[in-house]
Design a protein around this motif. Structure first.
Motif, PDB file in Angstrom:
ATOM      1  N   VAL A 200     -17.361  -7.060  -1.176  1.00 21.56           N
ATOM      2  CA  VAL A 200     -16.892  -6.064  -1.958  1.00 21.56           C
ATOM      3  C   VAL A 200     -15.741  -4.855  -0.607  1.00 21.56           C
ATOM      4  O   VAL A 200     -15.301  -4.781  -1.208  1.00 21.56           O
ATOM      5  CB  VAL A 200     -17.739  -5.137  -2.669  1.00 21.56           C
ATOM      6  N   GLY A 201     -16.739  -5.240   0.518  1.00 23.50           N
ATOM      7  CA  GLY A 201     -16.178  -4.496   1.177  1.00 23.50           C
ATOM      8  C   GLY A 201     -15.030  -4.260   2.106  1.00 23.50           C
ATOM      9  O   GLY A 201     -13.954  -3.920   1.972  1.00 23.50           O
ATOM     10  N   ILE A 202     -14.558  -5.742   1.984  1.00 24.77           N
ATOM     11  CA  ILE A 202     -13.604  -6.515   2.445  1.00 24.77           C
ATOM     12  C   ILE A 202     -13.082  -6.044   1.733  1.00 24.77           C
ATOM     13  O   ILE A 202     -11.478  -6.313   1.738  1.00 24.77           O
ATOM     14  CB  ILE A 202     -13.819  -7.878   2.854  1.00 24.77           C
ATOM     15  N   GLY A 203     -12.888  -6.625   0.143  1.00 19.09           N
ATOM     16  CA  GLY A 203     -11.845  -6.557  -0.772  1.00 19.09           C
ATOM     17  C   GLY A 203     -11.799  -4.314  -0.841  1.00 19.09           C
ATOM     18  O   GLY A 203      -9.768  -4.178  -1.271  1.00 19.09           O
ATOM     19  N   HIS A 204     -12.140  -3.706  -0.157  1.00 18.17           N
ATOM     20  CA  HIS A 204     -11.954  -2.174  -0.196  1.00 18.17           C
ATOM     21  C   HIS A 204     -11.274  -2.474   1.056  1.00 18.17           C
ATOM     22  O   HIS A 204     -10.024  -1.434   0.509  1.00 18.17           O
ATOM     23  CB  HIS A 204     -13.283  -1.592  -0.142  1.00 18.17           C
ATOM     24  N   CYS A 205     -11.156  -2.659   1.929  1.00 14.00           N
ATOM     25  CA  CYS A 205     -10.490  -2.962   3.280  1.00 14.00           C
ATOM     26  C   CYS A 205      -8.996  -3.220   3.109  1.00 14.00           C
ATOM     27  O   CYS A 205      -8.070  -2.436   2.965  1.00 14.00           O
ATOM     28  CB  CYS A 205     -10.340  -3.356   4.467  1.00 14.00           C
ATOM     29  N   VAL A 206      -8.758  -4.542   2.478  1.00 17.08           N
ATOM     30  CA  VAL A 206      -8.075  -4.748   1.454  1.00 17.08           C
ATOM     31  C   VAL A 206      -6.949  -4.108   1.257  1.00 17.08           C
ATOM     32  O   VAL A 206      -6.270  -3.315   0.925  1.00 17.08           O
ATOM     33  CB  VAL A 206      -7.984  -6.462   1.462  1.00 17.08           C
ATOM     34  N   GLY A 207      -7.378  -3.901  -0.287  1.00 21.96           N
ATOM     35  CA  GLY A 207      -6.751  -2.836  -0.990  1.00 21.96           C
ATOM     36  C   GLY A 207      -6.542  -1.484  -0.157  1.00 21.96           C
ATOM     37  O   GLY A 207      -5.065  -0.659  -0.602  1.00 21.96           O
ATOM     38  N   VAL A 208      -6.722  -0.957   0.326  1.00 20.14           N
ATOM     39  CA  VAL A 208      -6.373   0.641   0.978  1.00 20.14           C
ATOM     40  C   VAL A 208      -5.204  -0.149   2.003  1.00 20.14           C
ATOM     41  O   VAL A 208      -4.887   1.351   1.794  1.00 20.14           O
ATOM     42  CB  VAL A 208      -7.494   1.429   1.723  1.00 20.14           C
ATOM     43  N   LEU A 209      -5.337  -0.926   2.533  1.00 25.02           N
ATOM     44  CA  LEU A 209      -4.314  -1.193   3.193  1.00 25.02           C
ATOM     45  C   LEU A 209      -2.706  -1.184   2.974  1.00 25.02           C
ATOM     46  O   LEU A 209      -1.996  -0.795   3.226  1.00 25.02           O
ATOM     47  CB  LEU A 209      -4.714  -2.250   4.126  1.00 25.02           C
ATOM     48  N   GLN A 210      -3.106  -2.457   1.920  1.00 23.94           N
ATOM     49  CA  GLN A 210      -2.037  -2.947   1.150  1.00 23.94           C
ATOM     50  C   GLN A 210      -1.361  -1.428   0.240  1.00 23.94           C
ATOM     51  O   GLN A 210      -0.559  -0.757  -0.113  1.00 23.94           O
ATOM     52  CB  GLN A 210      -2.349  -4.021  -0.300  1.00 23.94           C
ATOM     53  N   ALA A 211      -2.805  -1.052  -0.191  1.00 25.28           N
ATOM     54  CA  ALA A 211      -1.785   0.614  -1.420  1.00 25.28           C
ATOM     55  C   ALA A 211      -1.480   1.655  -0.483  1.00 25.28           C
ATOM     56  O   ALA A 211      -0.447   2.237  -0.682  1.00 25.28           O
ATOM     57  CB  ALA A 211      -3.306   1.223  -1.647  1.00 25.28           C
ATOM     58  N   THR A 212      -1.722   2.001   0.683  1.00 30.03           N
ATOM     59  CA  THR A 212      -1.023   2.867   2.533  1.00 30.03           C
ATOM     60  C   THR A 212       0.397   2.191   1.922  1.00 30.03           C
ATOM     61  O   THR A 212       0.431   2.902   2.529  1.00 30.03           O
ATOM     62  CB  THR A 212      -1.837   3.003   3.071  1.00 30.03           C
ATOM     63  N   MET A 213       0.586   0.656   2.575  1.00 33.57           N
ATOM     64  CA  MET A 213       1.625   0.787   2.469  1.00 33.57           C
ATOM     65  C   MET A 213       3.034   0.763   1.383  1.00 33.57           C
ATOM     66  O   MET A 213       3.723   0.824   1.432  1.00 33.57           O
ATOM     67  CB  MET A 213       1.110  -0.838   3.217  1.00 33.57           C
ATOM     68  N   ASP A 214       2.168   0.574   0.446  1.00 31.69           N
ATOM     69  CA  ASP A 214       2.768   0.339  -0.758  1.00 31.69           C
ATOM     70  C   ASP A 214       3.519   1.543  -1.112  1.00 31.69           C
ATOM     71  O   ASP A 214       4.703   1.912  -1.158  1.00 31.69           O
ATOM     72  CB  ASP A 214       2.036  -0.447  -2.035  1.00 31.69           C
ATOM     73  N   THR A 215       2.242   2.628  -1.119  1.00 34.65           N
ATOM     74  CA  THR A 215       2.746   4.094  -0.745  1.00 34.65           C
ATOM     75  C   THR A 215       3.743   4.620   0.518  1.00 34.65           C
ATOM     76  O   THR A 215       4.580   5.741  -0.490  1.00 34.65           O
ATOM     77  CB  THR A 215       1.453   5.116  -0.690  1.00 34.65           C
ATOM     78  N   LEU A 216       3.695   3.935   0.938  1.00 38.63           N
ATOM     79  CA  LEU A 216       4.641   4.482   2.087  1.00 38.63           C
ATOM     80  C   LEU A 216       5.714   3.819   1.418  1.00 38.63           C
ATOM     81  O   LEU A 216       7.308   4.673   2.073  1.00 38.63           O
ATOM     82  CB  LEU A 216       4.573   4.067   3.107  1.00 38.63           C
ATOM     83  N   ASP A 217       6.017   2.126   1.289  1.00 39.79           N
ATOM     84  CA  ASP A 217       7.862   1.882   0.698  1.00 39.79           C
ATOM     85  C   ASP A 217       8.301   2.822  -0.017  1.00 39.79           C
ATOM     86  O   ASP A 217       9.395   3.177  -0.285  1.00 39.79           O
ATOM     87  CB  ASP A 217       7.072   0.751   0.010  1.00 39.79           C
ATOM     88  N   ILE A 218       6.868   3.135  -1.585  1.00 36.04           N
ATOM     89  CA  ILE A 218       7.551   3.570  -2.546  1.00 36.04           C
ATOM     90  C   ILE A 218       7.869   5.444  -2.315  1.00 36.04           C
ATOM     91  O   ILE A 218       8.923   5.539  -2.981  1.00 36.04           O
ATOM     92  CB  ILE A 218       6.760   4.330  -4.015  1.00 36.04           C
ATOM     93  N   PHE A 219       7.296   5.993  -1.555  1.00 35.80           N
ATOM     94  CA  PHE A 219       8.011   6.796  -0.776  1.00 35.80           C
ATOM     95  C   PHE A 219       9.661   7.109  -0.404  1.00 35.80           C
ATOM     96  O   PHE A 219      10.460   7.846  -0.030  1.00 35.80           O
ATOM     97  CB  PHE A 219       6.766   7.930   0.195  1.00 35.80           C
ATOM     98  N   HIS A 220       9.568   5.333   0.561  1.00 44.56           N
ATOM     99  CA  HIS A 220      10.758   5.735   1.217  1.00 44.56           C
ATOM    100  C   HIS A 220      11.672   5.321   0.182  1.00 44.56           C
ATOM    101  O   HIS A 220      12.909   6.110   0.211  1.00 44.56           O
ATOM    102  CB  HIS A 220      10.338   4.140   2.322  1.00 44.56           C
ATOM    103  N   GLU A 221      11.392   4.021  -0.409  1.00 43.17           N
ATOM    104  CA  GLU A 221      12.270   3.579  -1.594  1.00 43.17           C
ATOM    105  C   GLU A 221      12.544   4.849  -2.818  1.00 43.17           C
ATOM    106  O   GLU A 221      13.796   4.884  -3.556  1.00 43.17           O
ATOM    107  CB  GLU A 221      12.241   2.988  -2.815  1.00 43.17           C
TER     108      GLU A 221
END
Length: 102
Positions: A27-48
């Motif tokens: 579950v913790g690994i899933g949290h790590c993956v989720g935070v990394l992916q969500a953060t990268m997606d948010t950066l892309d959304i703010f840019h685009e």
């Protein structure tokens, strides 16, 4: 608490499990993956959509999740004085340093 202390342990476990080891906390690994992916997606959304300058410039085609984990873990281990900060802030800082925009 959503800080670097927890994220460090979760992402270290993720790297271990993706390298053939046994996951201690799936579950913790899933949290790590989720935070990394969500953060990268948010950066892309703010840019685009928001017109914010690009903060992180990963190579064309992106990078594997395990590489993102390694970048973040390396940064967290190198800056233990910052582990109390918000996990997303730490992820942005790690990725920005590893993949600066020129």
């Amino acid at each position: 608490m959503a800080d670097g202390n927890k994220l460090l342990l979760e992402c270290q476990d993720g790297i271990n499990s993706m390298s053939g080891g046994v996951a201690k906390n799936p579950v913790g690994i899933g949290h790590c993956v989720g935070v990394l992916q969500a953060t990268m997606d948010t950066l892309d959304i703010f840019h685009e959509a928001g017109g914010v300058p690009k903060l992180v410039c990963v190579p064309e085609g992106g990078i594997p999740m395990v590489q993102s984990m390694r970048v973040v873990v390396q940064s967290l281990e190198a800056h233990p004085q910052s582990l109390h900060l918000n996990e997303s802030v730490l992820v942005v800082s790690a990725l920005k340093n590893a993949f600066p925009c020129r």
